[in-house]
Scaffold this motif. Structure first.
Motif, PDB file in Angstrom:
ATOM      1  N   SER B 124      72.151  36.686   2.993  1.00 41.95           N
ATOM      2  CA  SER B 124      72.280  37.017   1.448  1.00 41.95           C
ATOM      3  C   SER B 124      72.598  38.634   1.449  1.00 41.95           C
ATOM      4  O   SER B 124      73.162  38.916   0.657  1.00 41.95           O
ATOM      5  N   PHE B 125      72.291  39.453   2.534  1.00 40.63           N
ATOM      6  CA  PHE B 125      72.648  40.751   2.862  1.00 40.63           C
ATOM      7  C   PHE B 125      73.945  40.964   3.471  1.00 40.63           C
ATOM      8  O   PHE B 125      74.439  42.225   3.429  1.00 40.63           O
ATOM      9  N   PHE B 126      74.636  39.954   4.273  1.00 42.60           N
ATOM     10  CA  PHE B 126      75.902  40.170   4.607  1.00 42.60           C
ATOM     11  C   PHE B 126      76.977  40.079   3.763  1.00 42.60           C
ATOM     12  O   PHE B 126      76.871  39.506   2.537  1.00 42.60           O
ATOM     13  N   ARG B 127      78.202  40.406   4.161  1.00 41.73           N
ATOM     14  CA  ARG B 127      79.357  40.230   3.454  1.00 41.73           C
ATOM     15  C   ARG B 127      79.512  38.661   3.558  1.00 41.73           C
ATOM     16  O   ARG B 127      79.232  37.981   4.248  1.00 41.73           O
ATOM     17  N   THR B 128      80.209  38.324   2.379  1.00 38.12           N
ATOM     18  CA  THR B 128      80.590  36.787   2.150  1.00 38.12           C
ATOM     19  C   THR B 128      81.361  36.436   3.608  1.00 38.12           C
ATOM     20  O   THR B 128      80.821  35.219   4.042  1.00 38.12           O
ATOM     21  N   ASP B 129      82.446  36.846   3.880  1.00 34.62           N
ATOM     22  CA  ASP B 129      82.982  36.455   5.000  1.00 34.62           C
ATOM     23  C   ASP B 129      82.621  37.361   6.252  1.00 34.62           C
ATOM     24  O   ASP B 129      83.105  38.642   6.312  1.00 34.62           O
ATOM     25  N   VAL B 130      81.942  36.776   7.099  1.00 39.13           N
ATOM     26  CA  VAL B 130      81.504  37.474   8.348  1.00 39.13           C
ATOM     27  C   VAL B 130      82.334  37.409   9.592  1.00 39.13           C
ATOM     28  O   VAL B 130      82.528  36.129  10.085  1.00 39.13           O
ATOM     29  N   SER B 131      83.028  38.154  10.124  1.00 40.23           N
ATOM     30  CA  SER B 131      84.131  37.783  11.218  1.00 40.23           C
ATOM     31  C   SER B 131      83.148  37.902  12.380  1.00 40.23           C
ATOM     32  O   SER B 131      81.987  38.236  12.539  1.00 40.23           O
ATOM     33  N   SER B 132      83.791  37.327  13.447  1.00 39.35           N
ATOM     34  CA  SER B 132      82.892  37.284  14.695  1.00 39.35           C
ATOM     35  C   SER B 132      83.097  38.508  15.596  1.00 39.35           C
ATOM     36  O   SER B 132      82.388  38.441  16.613  1.00 39.35           O
ATOM     37  N   THR B 133      84.041  39.444  15.538  1.00 39.75           N
ATOM     38  CA  THR B 133      83.985  40.677  16.240  1.00 39.75           C
ATOM     39  C   THR B 133      83.783  41.876  15.494  1.00 39.75           C
ATOM     40  O   THR B 133      83.732  42.637  16.151  1.00 39.75           O
ATOM     41  N   PHE B 134      83.313  41.838  14.204  1.00 38.44           N
ATOM     42  CA  PHE B 134      83.057  43.317  13.706  1.00 38.44           C
ATOM     43  C   PHE B 134      81.830  43.129  12.881  1.00 38.44           C
ATOM     44  O   PHE B 134      82.028  43.255  11.360  1.00 38.44           O
ATOM     45  N   HIS B 135      80.866  42.959  13.411  1.00 36.19           N
ATOM     46  CA  HIS B 135      79.556  42.869  12.626  1.00 36.19           C
ATOM     47  C   HIS B 135      79.095  44.309  12.196  1.00 36.19           C
ATOM     48  O   HIS B 135      78.149  44.292  11.179  1.00 36.19           O
ATOM     49  N   GLY B 136      79.644  45.199  12.836  1.00 31.62           N
ATOM     50  CA  GLY B 136      79.344  46.654  12.127  1.00 31.62           C
ATOM     51  C   GLY B 136      79.800  46.679  10.638  1.00 31.62           C
ATOM     52  O   GLY B 136      79.009  47.351   9.751  1.00 31.62           O
ATOM     53  N   ARG B 137      81.012  46.049  10.332  1.00 36.49           N
ATOM     54  CA  ARG B 137      81.507  46.304   8.802  1.00 36.49           C
ATOM     55  C   ARG B 137      80.963  45.056   8.177  1.00 36.49           C
ATOM     56  O   ARG B 137      80.468  45.361   6.960  1.00 36.49           O
ATOM     57  N   ASP B 138      80.541  43.853   8.797  1.00 42.95           N
ATOM     58  CA  ASP B 138      80.265  42.525   7.939  1.00 42.95           C
ATOM     59  C   ASP B 138      78.774  42.458   7.895  1.00 42.95           C
ATOM     60  O   ASP B 138      78.380  41.673   7.063  1.00 42.95           O
TER      61      ASP B 138
END
Lengths: 269, 269, 269
Positions: B124-138
């Motif tokens: 619930s604290f993550f961005r809605t769309d989590v990429s698989s390569t950029f967890h720093g942003r997401d």
């Protein structure tokens, strides 16, 4: 809420030019929050800057003011633009830098929204002495500070009917094949293509094939570490576009690929 | 007081990836003060990043949120951690990056304090769309913004019993000899060892001898300029650890030394 | 209004040392707005740093606190200075770094104003533990935070009668000829001279000739793009000084020019 102003230039991370822009902005809008998108755009590479701008801007909140100065024609009669797109304001020379921002339909992943375009001409927002070689400091910075302080971009000059665009390749989809191209090579040699993930909808990721300069990659990966160090992989990257990389190495170097290199995808039956 | 969020990554000072993290943070925590620790960690070099994080974090005030993303396993099942140590919060992948922060007894100069550890799993604290390569942003950026906005790290996920540690050499002291190793090579080629100044307590700095790869340095200096340009010196560095340098040149290049290189100290009788 | 503190160092954009200074500043003056002028000064190059500082500082508002740490003598008995000039405060080692700031008459384009000079000696403003190799973090950062919090520089130590200056060439004007020198080479190889635009007043820009190492440039340009890619041009640059560049290439490389290279201007009759 403090206004956010981002800066994207080819001035170099070691030069003092970005700092001079910041000094002017803070002198006119002391509460501005300034964020560097990058000052490491390859010198004069407007096409790469256009991609960097559009992909990075999509992570910023509405209301952000993005200032992009990759401007080999500085001091000439080239226009300067203010554009409103996706709830943000963009300031840039009219040399193609705003292609992907103003025409978001080219890369659906960056979101939609038509652009309002203004030619930046109203000298009352410029610094008193405008040099002929540093409009980033003498025009773009004070104009950004004015917009951050509440100036409507309509006050910056007359409406602009259109913008300069660089030739932007669109992917071609036919039957079970997509022909695309490399749009951007990041500092690690990862290749970002113009093939949006929406083009891959409905196909089995495990069964598609990606071809680049003779190399064939079978199936999409999720993580770099899904493949051995030194192996090629394809995946949907963080911009929502198909990317090709080599785990822990440079795909650009491995494949001798660059911006414009063809990339094709065969969708499995 | 505005919360401070620091960023340490191997994304490169020229890439737009750090800016994308900042855009997400500022969108969710507009008042955050974001400070770059460095984006120039050698690519995938978790061990060097662990030292850079611990040594730089010690200069920040209590309450700072440190986000460290050197994450070659991004997108795999590796855990992500939130740790509380020394009054600060650390967010990082569980790959050894937090070794020196969580186990401050390894380097006493970095101060004490046991760590509270949480596995970051609450989407619930993550961005809605989590990429698989950029967890720093997401993932890391929105989680940092949540913590900066007052979320307790206990809400980020279940407690984590332990953390991944890289093999961290401890100095061995026997009689009048200390056997240590190089922990970190800074961008100028200065060699930071794992020999803390407390190990040198009670000995005469002028009479000890430091040996590195055949070179012998007699006595500790205070300033680089205590020796001639091009000469070797040893001194207690700004992290409270014994360092070896060459005035105005690179000790790493001169001695062909690197992380792990043995360094020994003979204490005078 | 939040106080602005700028940082100029040769610590390298990849090192954590600038961040350590920021951590100390924010711990003592949480509201400070910190701006990097550059951390890419060529290592130990005080002369280049002096130009970078003076030219960049001129873009910042009054009240800004500029901290410049290019300090090969760190830890020795060299003095540290606080200077007031042009409504701003400068903190730096006394090694020539402040030459152009304190003596603005040398480069009229940087504005006027005599300097108040103080020797920074009052240890109550320093960190408790002062390392011998990182006065940027342990002395300059906390002193800057104190000044940003309202401390008068008179409280930092006794007045200083003078400052160390590096040998600074002045242009010589005789008849219709000006003999100057290259002051600064920017990261793109553009050559900035010590010939101020006021020296060119009253002459026809189209008819003057600039000579550098055998090359002759006829007339001043306004924009890089006024000449073909690869061609030499001369123009009044953004610091108000005569510059020589090559459109889209490096003039320093083309001409084998460097700091100190003679540049002469013939004014037309």
């Amino acid at each position: 809420m403090a206004p956010i102003i981002t800066l994207l230039t080819d001035f170099g991370v070691e030069s003092t030019y970005p700092a001079q822009m910041k000094g002017v902005i803070l002198g006119r809008c002391p509460g501005a929050v300034i964020v560097d998108i990058s000052h490491g755009v390859p010198r004069h590479d407007v096409r790469t800057a256009a991609f960097m701008l559009a992909s990075a801007a999509s992570a910023f909140p509405e209301g952000t003011i993005h200032v992009a100065v990759v401007d080999p024609q500085v001091g000439s009669q080239r226009r300067m633009l203010a554009a409103e797109a996706g709830g943000c304001i963009y300031l840039a020379p009219d040399n193609g830098l705003l292609t992907l921002v103003a025409h978001r339909e080219l890369l659906p992943c960056f979101g939609g929204g038509a652009a309002r375009l203004v030619a930046v001409e109203n000298r009352s927002f410029f610094r008193t002495d405008v040099s002929s070689t540093f409009h980033g400091r003498d025009i773009f910075a004070p104009v950004a500070a004015a917009v951050a302080s509440g100036t409507d971009i309509g006050d910056l000059g007359p409406p602009a009917a259109g913008i300069a665009q660089f030739d932007f390749p669109l992917p071609a989809k036919a039957d079970r094949n997509i022909d695309g191209r490399v749009l951007y090579v990041d500092p690690f040699g990862n290749l970002t293509t113009n093939i949006s993930k929406t083009l891959l909808d409905g196909c089995d990721p495990a069964r598609l094939k990606v071809r680049v300069l003779g190399a064939v990659i079978r199936g999409l990966s999720r993580a770099y570490s899904d493949v051995a160090a030194g192996a090629l992989l394809a995946y949907v990257g963080s911009a929502g576009l198909l990317e090709v990389a080599v785990n822990r190495q440079s795909a650009a170097a491995r494949l001798a690929a660059d911006i414009g290199t063809p990339v094709s995808v065969s969708l499995a039956p």
